[in-house]
Scaffold this motif. Structure first.
Motif, PDB file in Angstrom:
ATOM      1  N   VAL A 193       0.849  -1.190   0.000  1.00 24.97           N
ATOM      2  CA  VAL A 193       0.000   0.000   0.000  1.00 24.97           C
ATOM      3  C   VAL A 193       0.885   1.239   0.000  1.00 24.97           C
ATOM      4  O   VAL A 193       2.095   1.153   0.199  1.00 24.97           O
ATOM      5  N   MET A 194       0.292   2.411  -0.217  1.00 23.13           N
ATOM      6  CA  MET A 194       1.067   3.642  -0.264  1.00 23.13           C
ATOM      7  C   MET A 194       1.522   4.049   1.146  1.00 23.13           C
ATOM      8  O   MET A 194       0.933   3.665   2.143  1.00 23.13           O
ATOM      9  N   GLY A 195       2.610   4.827   1.163  1.00 23.35           N
ATOM     10  CA  GLY A 195       3.191   5.261   2.418  1.00 23.35           C
ATOM     11  C   GLY A 195       4.702   5.193   2.342  1.00 23.35           C
ATOM     12  O   GLY A 195       5.324   4.287   2.892  1.00 23.35           O
ATOM     13  N   ARG A 196       5.286   6.162   1.618  1.00 17.02           N
ATOM     14  CA  ARG A 196       6.742   6.142   1.416  1.00 17.02           C
ATOM     15  C   ARG A 196       7.496   6.413   2.714  1.00 17.02           C
ATOM     16  O   ARG A 196       8.519   5.813   3.002  1.00 17.02           O
ATOM     17  N   ALA A 232       5.590   7.028   5.780  1.00 14.16           N
ATOM     18  CA  ALA A 232       4.683   6.812   6.910  1.00 14.16           C
ATOM     19  C   ALA A 232       3.858   5.554   6.686  1.00 14.16           C
ATOM     20  O   ALA A 232       3.384   5.301   5.587  1.00 14.16           O
ATOM     21  N   GLY A 233       3.686   4.783   7.757  1.00 12.37           N
ATOM     22  CA  GLY A 233       3.005   3.499   7.629  1.00 12.37           C
ATOM     23  C   GLY A 233       1.577   3.473   8.115  1.00 12.37           C
ATOM     24  O   GLY A 233       1.039   2.393   8.390  1.00 12.37           O
ATOM     25  N   TYR A 234       0.935   4.634   8.207  1.00 10.98           N
ATOM     26  CA  TYR A 234      -0.408   4.651   8.777  1.00 10.98           C
ATOM     27  C   TYR A 234      -1.452   3.964   7.900  1.00 10.98           C
ATOM     28  O   TYR A 234      -2.385   3.337   8.412  1.00 10.98           O
ATOM     29  N   ILE A 235      -1.341   4.071   6.592  1.00 11.24           N
ATOM     30  CA  ILE A 235      -2.295   3.360   5.725  1.00 11.24           C
ATOM     31  C   ILE A 235      -2.113   1.861   5.898  1.00 11.24           C
ATOM     32  O   ILE A 235      -3.086   1.108   6.036  1.00 11.24           O
ATOM     33  N   ALA A 236      -0.861   1.410   5.891  1.00  7.45           N
ATOM     34  CA  ALA A 236      -0.588  -0.013   6.071  1.00  7.45           C
ATOM     35  C   ALA A 236      -1.091  -0.504   7.420  1.00  7.45           C
ATOM     36  O   ALA A 236      -1.760  -1.550   7.518  1.00  7.45           O
ATOM     37  N   LEU A 237      -0.798   0.244   8.468  1.00  6.56           N
ATOM     38  CA  LEU A 237      -1.159  -0.172   9.819  1.00  6.56           C
ATOM     39  C   LEU A 237      -2.666  -0.252  10.008  1.00  6.56           C
ATOM     40  O   LEU A 237      -3.201  -1.259  10.510  1.00  6.56           O
ATOM     41  N   GLU A 272       4.865   0.998   1.121  1.00  2.58           N
ATOM     42  CA  GLU A 272       5.834   1.067   0.031  1.00  2.58           C
ATOM     43  C   GLU A 272       7.203   1.562   0.487  1.00  2.58           C
ATOM     44  O   GLU A 272       8.219   1.286  -0.155  1.00  2.58           O
ATOM     45  N   GLY A 273       7.250   2.293   1.601  1.00  2.00           N
ATOM     46  CA  GLY A 273       8.518   2.816   2.084  1.00  2.00           C
ATOM     47  C   GLY A 273       9.214   1.918   3.090  1.00  2.00           C
ATOM     48  O   GLY A 273      10.231   2.302   3.667  1.00  2.00           O
ATOM     49  N   ASP A 274       8.677   0.715   3.311  1.00  2.00           N
ATOM     50  CA  ASP A 274       9.305  -0.203   4.261  1.00  2.00           C
ATOM     51  C   ASP A 274      10.747  -0.483   3.849  1.00  2.00           C
ATOM     52  O   ASP A 274      11.070  -0.602   2.662  1.00  2.00           O
ATOM     53  N   ASP A 275      11.646  -0.587   4.834  1.00  2.00           N
ATOM     54  CA  ASP A 275      13.078  -0.702   4.550  1.00  2.00           C
ATOM     55  C   ASP A 275      13.438  -1.962   3.774  1.00  2.00           C
ATOM     56  O   ASP A 275      14.382  -1.979   2.988  1.00  2.00           O
ATOM     57  N   GLU A 301       1.954 -21.153  -2.373  1.00  2.00           N
ATOM     58  CA  GLU A 301       1.583 -20.223  -3.449  1.00  2.00           C
ATOM     59  C   GLU A 301       1.651 -18.810  -2.875  1.00  2.00           C
ATOM     60  O   GLU A 301       0.866 -18.454  -2.002  1.00  2.00           O
ATOM     61  N   ILE A 302       2.597 -18.028  -3.372  1.00  2.00           N
ATOM     62  CA  ILE A 302       2.826 -16.676  -2.855  1.00  2.00           C
ATOM     63  C   ILE A 302       2.612 -15.669  -3.963  1.00  2.00           C
ATOM     64  O   ILE A 302       3.149 -15.817  -5.070  1.00  2.00           O
ATOM     65  N   ARG A 303       1.833 -14.659  -3.693  1.00  2.00           N
ATOM     66  CA  ARG A 303       1.531 -13.627  -4.687  1.00  2.00           C
ATOM     67  C   ARG A 303       1.847 -12.250  -4.108  1.00  2.00           C
ATOM     68  O   ARG A 303       1.722 -12.010  -2.915  1.00  2.00           O
ATOM     69  N   HIS A 304       2.232 -11.344  -4.997  1.00  2.00           N
ATOM     70  CA  HIS A 304       2.592  -9.969  -4.620  1.00  2.00           C
ATOM     71  C   HIS A 304       1.662  -9.022  -5.367  1.00  2.00           C
ATOM     72  O   HIS A 304       1.578  -9.060  -6.597  1.00  2.00           O
ATOM     73  N   SER A 305       0.941  -8.178  -4.638  1.00  2.00           N
ATOM     74  CA  SER A 305      -0.008  -7.250  -5.253  1.00  2.00           C
ATOM     75  C   SER A 305       0.278  -5.824  -4.805  1.00  2.00           C
ATOM     76  O   SER A 305       0.453  -5.564  -3.611  1.00  2.00           O
ATOM     77  N   VAL A 306       0.357  -4.895  -5.757  1.00  2.00           N
ATOM     78  CA  VAL A 306       0.612  -3.481  -5.467  1.00  2.00           C
ATOM     79  C   VAL A 306      -0.666  -2.689  -5.735  1.00  2.00           C
ATOM     80  O   VAL A 306      -1.144  -2.644  -6.882  1.00  2.00           O
ATOM     81  N   LEU A 307      -1.239  -2.070  -4.700  1.00  2.00           N
ATOM     82  CA  LEU A 307      -2.489  -1.313  -4.875  1.00  2.00           C
ATOM     83  C   LEU A 307      -2.254   0.015  -5.589  1.00  2.00           C
ATOM     84  O   LEU A 307      -3.099   0.485  -6.330  1.00  2.00           O
ATOM     85  N   GLY A 308      -1.113   0.643  -5.349  1.00  2.00           N
ATOM     86  CA  GLY A 308      -0.718   1.819  -6.118  1.00  2.00           C
ATOM     87  C   GLY A 308      -1.654   3.010  -5.999  1.00  2.00           C
ATOM     88  O   GLY A 308      -2.295   3.229  -4.970  1.00  2.00           O
ATOM     89  N   HIS A 309      -1.755   3.759  -7.114  1.00  2.00           N
ATOM     90  CA  HIS A 309      -2.432   5.057  -7.085  1.00  2.00           C
ATOM     91  C   HIS A 309      -3.949   4.977  -6.982  1.00  2.00           C
ATOM     92  O   HIS A 309      -4.607   6.014  -6.863  1.00  2.00           O
TER      93      HIS A 309
END
Length: 322
Positions: free
Chosen positions: A169-172, A174-179, A223-226, A244-252
Motif C-alpha cells: 500500500v502507499m506510504g513512502r 509513513a506506515g499509517y495506511i498499512a497499519l 511502500e517505504g518499508d526498509d 503459493e505466494i503472490r505480490h499485489s501493489v495497490l498503487g495510485h
C-alpha cells in the motif's frame, strides 16, 4: 483582509475539493474576494490565477482529485522563484493565501512567508497522515477505506486457494495506511517504514502457522518499508517453495475515488476555519484537528517533525493475528 487565494499542492487527496469549496464559500460569506490558483506553486509563479465565485465550486464536494489541479515546481524551490510568486500575489492584490497540501508544500510556505511575509494558513492534505500538529489529514480516511476494500477482495482469493498474499500500500515515509488497513482486514503481518523489518520473525510466524494448518496469510507492506514487498516476496518464495505466494501493489488507486463522508466533513471544517484565521489576521499557521477540535499550530513547528506511528496499534497487530 479583502482578497485571498487558495491552491492545492503536492499529491492529490480525496477531500481536497471539499476544502476548496469551504474556503471559497466562507470567504464570500464574509465579503472577501477569493481567487483560485491552478497547479499549485507552479501556477502561482506562472500567474494561473482566476477569480472564484460560489457557483464555481458547486457539485465538487463528492469528487476526488482537485479541481484546482496540482503540480510540483522546481522553480519555487529557488529564491528567485518564490520572489516571482510573491510578485504575482501583489499584482492581484491578494492579502492572504490558503495552501492545501503536505509536508513539502508547508516547507515552501514557510520560506515564502520568511522571505516575503505573505500571510498563510495551511490545511493538511495528504493520504499518508504524516503531518504533525493534527490527528487528521485530508484523504487518509478514503485511502484506508480503498485499501481495506481491495485487501478484503484479495483475501477471498487467498482463502479459496490457500495462498499467501503480500500487499503493498502507499506510504513512502509513513506506515499509517498499512497499519490501519492491516488491522481492519485482519492481516497476519504489517510492515511499516518507521520500524526495521524483522524478516526472521515473519518467517517464523509463517512456519508456525503452517504447522498448525493455517494456510492463508495476508501481509500488508507500506511502500517505504526498509525491506520492501518485492524483496520479501523473493525471500518467502525461497524459504517456502511449496506455498503459493503472490505480490499485489495497490498503487495510485488509493489516491482516487469519491471522498468518504468523514473526509468531506473534516475537510470542510478545515477550509472554513482557515478563512476565519486569515480574516482575524492570523498567519503562518496550520489548521488541524486534535481531539475532534480544530486547532491552529505554527507552520514552522509542523514541518520540523512527522506524525509518529502508534506503538499500541503495532502491538495490536502482533496480538490479534496470533
Amino acid at each position: 483582509m479583502k482578497r485571498i487565494a487558495v491552491l492545492t499542492s503536492g499529491g492529490d487527496a480525496p477531500g481536497m475539493n471539499a476544502a476548496v469549496r469551504a474556503v471559497v464559500r466562507t470567504a464570500i460569506y464574509h465579503n472577501i474576494e477569493v481567487y483560485g490558483i491552478r497547479y499549485g506553486y507552479k501556477g502561482l509563479i506562472e500567474d494561473d490565477i482566476f477569480p472564484m465565485r460560489s457557483r464555481d465550486v458547486a457539485n465538487i464536494i463528492q469528487l476526488g482529485g482537485t479541481m484546482l489541479k496540482t503540480a510540483r515546481s522546481k522553480e519555487f524551490m529557488t529564491v528567485e522563484g518564490r520572489a516571482l510568486a510573491a510578485e504575482q500575489l501583489k499584482k492581484h492584490n491578494i492579502d492572504g493565501l490558503v495552501i492545501i497540501g503536505g509536508d513539502g508544500s508547508f516547507k515552501g510556505a514557510c520560506k515564502l512567508y520568511a522571505e516575503h511575509q505573505v500571510p498563510i494558513i495551511g490545511i493538511p492534505g495528504t493520504i499518508d497522515k504524516d503531518i504533525s500538529g493534527t490527528d487528521y489529514t485530508i484523504g487518509f480516511d478514503t485511502a484506508v477505506n480503498t485499501a481495506v476494500e481491495a485487501i478484503d477482495k484479495i483475501r477471498d482469493t487467498a482463502a479459496a486457494h490457500d495462498r499467501l498474499f503480500i500487499i503493498e500500500v502507499m506510504g513512502r515515509d509513513a506506515g499509517y495506511i498499512a497499519l490501519n488497513s492491516g488491522i481492519a482486514t485482519g492481516a497476519e503481518s504489517v510492515l511499516v517504514p518507521e520500524r526495521i523489518t524483522n524478516v526472521e520473525r515473519v518467517l517464523n510466524m509463517i512456519d508456525y502457522d503452517q504447522k498448525r494448518k493455517k494456510n492463508v496469510h495476508i501481509i500488508v507492506v507500506a511502500e517505504g518499508d526498509d525491506f520492501g514487498a518485492e524483496a520479501l516476496t523473493h525471500v518467502l518464495q525461497n524459504k517456502f517453495p511449496e506455498m503459493e505466494i503472490r505480490h499485489s501493489v495497490l498503487g495510485h488507486m488509493q489516491r482516487g475515488g469519491s471522498p468518504s463522508y468523514y473526509d468531506r466533513v473534516q475537510a470542510s471544517r478545515l477550509g472554513y476555519h482557515a478563512v476565519l484565521a486569515l480574516k482575524e489576521g492570523k498567519s503562518q499557521l496550520m489548521a488541524g484537528i486534535i481531539n475532534n477540535e480544530v486547532k491552529l499550530s505554527p507552520l514552522d513547528e509542523v514541518v520540523k517533525k512527522h506524525q509518529s506511528i502508534d506503538d499500541d496499534l503495532l502491538d495490536m497487530v502482533k496480538i490479534l493475528s496470533s
